[in-house]
Design a protein around this motif. Structure first.
Motif, PDB file in Angstrom:
ATOM      1  N   VAL A   2      32.894 -34.865 -13.966  1.00 26.99           N
ATOM      2  CA  VAL A   2      34.013 -35.794 -13.570  1.00 26.99           C
ATOM      3  C   VAL A   2      34.806 -35.424 -12.461  1.00 26.99           C
ATOM      4  O   VAL A   2      34.956 -36.243 -11.535  1.00 26.99           O
ATOM      5  N   ARG A   3      35.303 -34.215 -12.741  1.00 28.34           N
ATOM      6  CA  ARG A   3      36.511 -33.791 -11.615  1.00 28.34           C
ATOM      7  C   ARG A   3      35.713 -33.284 -10.282  1.00 28.34           C
ATOM      8  O   ARG A   3      36.178 -33.654  -9.222  1.00 28.34           O
ATOM      9  N   ALA A   4      34.570 -32.867 -10.401  1.00 27.33           N
ATOM     10  CA  ALA A   4      33.699 -32.646  -9.231  1.00 27.33           C
ATOM     11  C   ALA A   4      33.436 -33.885  -8.407  1.00 27.33           C
ATOM     12  O   ALA A   4      33.685 -33.917  -6.985  1.00 27.33           O
ATOM     13  N   ARG A   5      33.006 -34.747  -9.085  1.00 28.22           N
ATOM     14  CA  ARG A   5      32.846 -35.969  -8.309  1.00 28.22           C
ATOM     15  C   ARG A   5      33.885 -36.400  -7.723  1.00 28.22           C
ATOM     16  O   ARG A   5      33.995 -36.975  -6.405  1.00 28.22           O
ATOM     17  N   ALA A   6      35.203 -36.716  -8.447  1.00 26.20           N
ATOM     18  CA  ALA A   6      36.362 -37.036  -7.714  1.00 26.20           C
ATOM     19  C   ALA A   6      37.046 -36.139  -6.622  1.00 26.20           C
ATOM     20  O   ALA A   6      37.192 -36.625  -5.604  1.00 26.20           O
ATOM     21  N   LEU A   7      36.692 -34.791  -6.770  1.00 25.94           N
ATOM     22  CA  LEU A   7      37.054 -33.895  -5.725  1.00 25.94           C
ATOM     23  C   LEU A   7      36.008 -34.418  -4.131  1.00 25.94           C
ATOM     24  O   LEU A   7      36.685 -34.441  -3.086  1.00 25.94           O
ATOM     25  N   LEU A   8      34.770 -34.576  -4.517  1.00 24.60           N
ATOM     26  CA  LEU A   8      33.801 -34.897  -3.552  1.00 24.60           C
ATOM     27  C   LEU A   8      34.384 -36.235  -2.915  1.00 24.60           C
ATOM     28  O   LEU A   8      34.087 -36.525  -1.729  1.00 24.60           O
ATOM     29  N   VAL A  21      30.773 -29.283  -0.902  1.00 23.59           N
ATOM     30  CA  VAL A  21      30.216 -29.081  -2.355  1.00 23.59           C
ATOM     31  C   VAL A  21      30.614 -27.913  -2.812  1.00 23.59           C
ATOM     32  O   VAL A  21      30.847 -27.859  -4.161  1.00 23.59           O
ATOM     33  N   GLY A  22      30.308 -26.702  -2.135  1.00 22.04           N
ATOM     34  CA  GLY A  22      30.665 -25.387  -2.743  1.00 22.04           C
ATOM     35  C   GLY A  22      32.088 -25.320  -2.964  1.00 22.04           C
ATOM     36  O   GLY A  22      32.348 -24.456  -4.059  1.00 22.04           O
ATOM     37  N   GLU A  23      33.002 -25.731  -2.397  1.00 18.75           N
ATOM     38  CA  GLU A  23      34.667 -25.590  -2.575  1.00 18.75           C
ATOM     39  C   GLU A  23      34.734 -26.227  -3.907  1.00 18.75           C
ATOM     40  O   GLU A  23      35.584 -25.818  -4.834  1.00 18.75           O
ATOM     41  N   ALA A  24      34.146 -27.603  -3.858  1.00 17.52           N
ATOM     42  CA  ALA A  24      34.484 -28.220  -5.324  1.00 17.52           C
ATOM     43  C   ALA A  24      33.743 -27.721  -6.303  1.00 17.52           C
ATOM     44  O   ALA A  24      34.310 -27.746  -7.363  1.00 17.52           O
ATOM     45  N   MET A  25      32.598 -27.256  -6.228  1.00 18.20           N
ATOM     46  CA  MET A  25      32.037 -26.331  -7.554  1.00 18.20           C
ATOM     47  C   MET A  25      32.957 -25.541  -7.899  1.00 18.20           C
ATOM     48  O   MET A  25      33.138 -25.294  -9.230  1.00 18.20           O
ATOM     49  N   THR A  26      33.604 -24.632  -7.021  1.00 12.90           N
ATOM     50  CA  THR A  26      34.354 -23.569  -7.369  1.00 12.90           C
ATOM     51  C   THR A  26      35.582 -23.937  -7.973  1.00 12.90           C
ATOM     52  O   THR A  26      36.085 -23.515  -8.924  1.00 12.90           O
ATOM     53  N   ARG A  27      36.215 -25.032  -7.593  1.00 15.95           N
ATOM     54  CA  ARG A  27      37.574 -25.532  -7.965  1.00 15.95           C
ATOM     55  C   ARG A  27      37.418 -26.014  -9.656  1.00 15.95           C
ATOM     56  O   ARG A  27      38.224 -26.082 -10.440  1.00 15.95           O
ATOM     57  N   VAL A  28      36.077 -26.474  -9.838  1.00 18.55           N
ATOM     58  CA  VAL A  28      35.822 -26.948 -11.084  1.00 18.55           C
ATOM     59  C   VAL A  28      35.422 -25.844 -12.339  1.00 18.55           C
ATOM     60  O   VAL A  28      34.999 -26.315 -13.608  1.00 18.55           O
ATOM     61  N   GLY A  29      34.999 -24.753 -11.605  1.00 20.04           N
ATOM     62  CA  GLY A  29      34.856 -23.432 -12.496  1.00 20.04           C
ATOM     63  C   GLY A  29      33.233 -23.298 -12.615  1.00 20.04           C
ATOM     64  O   GLY A  29      32.763 -22.595 -13.559  1.00 20.04           O
ATOM     65  N   CYS A  30      32.489 -23.762 -11.786  1.00 19.58           N
ATOM     66  CA  CYS A  30      31.130 -23.609 -11.512  1.00 19.58           C
ATOM     67  C   CYS A  30      30.675 -22.586 -10.840  1.00 19.58           C
ATOM     68  O   CYS A  30      31.410 -22.325  -9.575  1.00 19.58           O
ATOM     69  N   ARG A  31      29.780 -21.708 -10.907  1.00 14.70           N
ATOM     70  CA  ARG A  31      29.416 -20.537 -10.121  1.00 14.70           C
ATOM     71  C   ARG A  31      28.426 -20.385  -9.652  1.00 14.70           C
ATOM     72  O   ARG A  31      27.981 -19.513  -8.654  1.00 14.70           O
ATOM     73  N   ASP A  32      27.267 -21.033 -10.093  1.00 15.76           N
ATOM     74  CA  ASP A  32      25.825 -21.340  -9.691  1.00 15.76           C
ATOM     75  C   ASP A  32      25.519 -22.592  -9.104  1.00 15.76           C
ATOM     76  O   ASP A  32      25.562 -23.413  -9.520  1.00 15.76           O
ATOM     77  N   PRO A  33      25.387 -22.493  -7.554  1.00 14.79           N
ATOM     78  CA  PRO A  33      24.883 -23.565  -6.992  1.00 14.79           C
ATOM     79  C   PRO A  33      23.878 -24.435  -7.413  1.00 14.79           C
ATOM     80  O   PRO A  33      24.075 -25.912  -7.639  1.00 14.79           O
ATOM     81  N   SER A  34      22.862 -23.656  -7.930  1.00 10.92           N
ATOM     82  CA  SER A  34      21.823 -24.464  -8.158  1.00 10.92           C
ATOM     83  C   SER A  34      21.898 -25.413  -9.570  1.00 10.92           C
ATOM     84  O   SER A  34      21.578 -26.475  -9.765  1.00 10.92           O
ATOM     85  N   HIS A  35      22.548 -24.439 -10.518  1.00 11.59           N
ATOM     86  CA  HIS A  35      22.934 -25.086 -11.827  1.00 11.59           C
ATOM     87  C   HIS A  35      24.231 -26.232 -11.410  1.00 11.59           C
ATOM     88  O   HIS A  35      24.026 -27.277 -12.214  1.00 11.59           O
ATOM     89  N   PHE A  36      25.174 -26.200 -10.715  1.00 14.18           N
ATOM     90  CA  PHE A  36      25.926 -27.137 -10.403  1.00 14.18           C
ATOM     91  C   PHE A  36      25.140 -28.328 -10.023  1.00 14.18           C
ATOM     92  O   PHE A  36      25.582 -29.390 -10.343  1.00 14.18           O
TER      93      PHE A  36
END
Length: 118
Positions: A58-64, A71-86
């Motif tokens: 939910v937070r990633a979508r709001a950030l985007l 997408v990479g910065e939003a992914m990192t801000r929500v604590g995800c580390r693997d782009p494919s899993h994200f």
């Protein structure tokens, strides 16, 4: 709502980008890990891991949709580390890939109407 679970939810929201473990969840509530898991599931209807994943998506979508973060910065801000899993988890949760937020999620500027006379 149980005050211990409410305190944990507030901590998760404030520190969404950090790594969370069952032990950390339980410590935030002052409970044993097994008691915390039982209480959390009873109160929230899902496991702490499921709740954390939902909040991250939910937070990633709001950030985007609301920022100019990549997408990479939003992914990192929500604590995800693997782009494919994200990307997979985002698509599973929202029904479209994170890159689609850049096309559909942002208000677009209206194209200028060159046929209008001053």
């Amino acid at each position: 709502m149980d005050a211990r679970i409410a305190r944990t939810l507030a901590l998760i929201e404030a520190h969404l980008n950090e790594r969370w473990t069952v032990q950390r969840f339980a410590a935030s509530a002052g409970l044993s890990p097994s008691r915390f898991m039982h209480l959390f599931r009873h109160v929230m209807g899902m496991s702490p891991g499921q709740y954390l994943q939902e909040r991250r998506m939910v937070r990633a979508r709001a950030l985007l949709e609301r920022t100019f973060l990549s997408v990479g910065e939003a992914m990192t801000r929500v604590g995800c580390r693997d782009p494919s899993h994200f990307a997979r988890d985002f698509r599973r949760h929202h029904g479209f890939p994170p890159s689609a937020c850049r096309v559909f999620g942002r208000p677009r500027r209206a194209a200028p109407d060159y046929n209008v006379r001053p």
